[in-house]
Design an enzyme around this catalytic site. Structure first.
Site, PDB file in Angstrom:
ATOM      1  N   ASP A   8       0.859  -1.181   0.000  1.00 12.93           N
ATOM      2  CA  ASP A   8       0.000   0.000   0.000  1.00 12.93           C
ATOM      3  C   ASP A   8       0.897   1.233   0.000  1.00 12.93           C
ATOM      4  O   ASP A   8       1.743   1.405   0.895  1.00 12.93           O
ATOM      5  CB  ASP A   8      -0.899   0.017   1.232  1.00 12.93           C
ATOM      6  CG  ASP A   8      -1.976  -1.056   1.185  1.00 12.93           C
ATOM      7  OD1 ASP A   8      -2.037  -1.798   0.190  1.00 12.93           O
ATOM      8  OD2 ASP A   8      -2.745  -1.157   2.162  1.00 12.93           O
ATOM      9  N   ASP A 128     -14.999  -2.460  -1.585  1.00 10.76           N
ATOM     10  CA  ASP A 128     -14.590  -2.275  -0.195  1.00 10.76           C
ATOM     11  C   ASP A 128     -15.852  -1.960   0.602  1.00 10.76           C
ATOM     12  O   ASP A 128     -16.559  -0.995   0.288  1.00 10.76           O
ATOM     13  CB  ASP A 128     -13.597  -1.117  -0.082  1.00 10.76           C
ATOM     14  CG  ASP A 128     -12.437  -1.254  -1.064  1.00 10.76           C
ATOM     15  OD1 ASP A 128     -12.011  -2.388  -1.310  1.00 10.76           O
ATOM     16  OD2 ASP A 128     -11.973  -0.218  -1.580  1.00 10.76           O
TER      17      ASP A 128
END
Length: 243
Positions: A8, A128
């Site tokens: 990330d 998500d």
């Protein structure tokens, strides 16, 4: 079941967010390319990259994504801020094997179909969710749509896979939503990749009964809960594959 170790990116560094909260960030490494090379050397079958700056609309790390893709032979899957043809084409053009479309898959499902037709096998959808509601724009806004209402339509879009992140569990190392992931698998013929909550090898084993095709792991690897080699061995044993 394949392991997708996560990188990330925020501000050029490898970080982890807790439950998608940009105010609860831990920076782990300053050289994302080196991390990708380590994952490859350890036998990871995929590398999952998320551009958090692009996801939130505060910038991007595309040059760094290109550097990662160019430094490894392992296929790279990348998401975060992929909301138009230009960004998707640019990422695929620098060697990303599969782009993940999140917010745009809710707002512009035709984008997934268009890109999927042009690049079969190279476009995934990322949903998500928090308590079943799909979140958008870097997880900061609710879409009003429920995960299990959106998933069944994906097969008709040409998407190659669906990545499902449980925001409430992400970065918590407290285990995955096994029942929830099983419900997603039953709702679509597409390969499902699970993300959020993996903190131990037992969590990987628990996912083995759900039918998911892959699992994304970030913080557990950075904090030494287990290694890439150990995770790959466990996932191969679930599939009955040799190491």
């Amino acid at each position: 079941m394949d392991l997708y170790p996560a990188i990330d990116l925020r501000g050029g560094r490898v970080v982890n967010l807790v439950q998608g909260d940009f105010g609860r960030e831990t920076a782990y490494r300053d050289d994302p390319v080196a991390v990708a090379q380590e994952y490859e050397a350890a036998g990871a079958p995929w590398i999952h990259v998320v551009d958090l700056d692009a996801a939130r609309g505060t910038g991007h790390n595309r040059e760094l994504v290109a550097a990662i893709a160019g430094a490894v032979h392992t296929p790279v899957q990348c998401g975060g801020g992929v909301r138009d043809d230009g960004v998707a084409e640019a990422l695929l053009g620098v060697g990303v094997q599969r782009v993940v479309i999140g917010t745009a898959a809710v707002d512009q499902p035709e984008l997934v179909a268009r890109l999927g037709a042009r690049h079969p096998g190279h476009v995934a959808v990322g949903f998500d969710h928090r308590d079943g509601e799909v979140r958008v724009r870097g997880w900061v806004e609710g879409s009003g749509a429920q995960l299990l209402d959106l998933v069944p339509a994906l097969a008709a879009t040409g998407a190659a896979a669906v990545v499902v992140t449980d925001i409430g569990r992400d970065g918590m190392l407290a285990g995955t939503d096994v029942d929830g992931m099983g419900a997603v698998v039953r709702a679509t013929p597409l390969p499902v990749i699970a993300s959020g909550g993996v903190g131990s090898l037992d969590d990987l084993r628990a996912l083995g009964g759900t039918g998911v095709a892959g699992v994304i792991v970030g913080r557990a690897l950075y904090e030494g809960a287990f290694t890439v080699q150990e995770a790959v061995a466990v996932l191969h044993s679930i599939d009955g594959r040799s190491r």
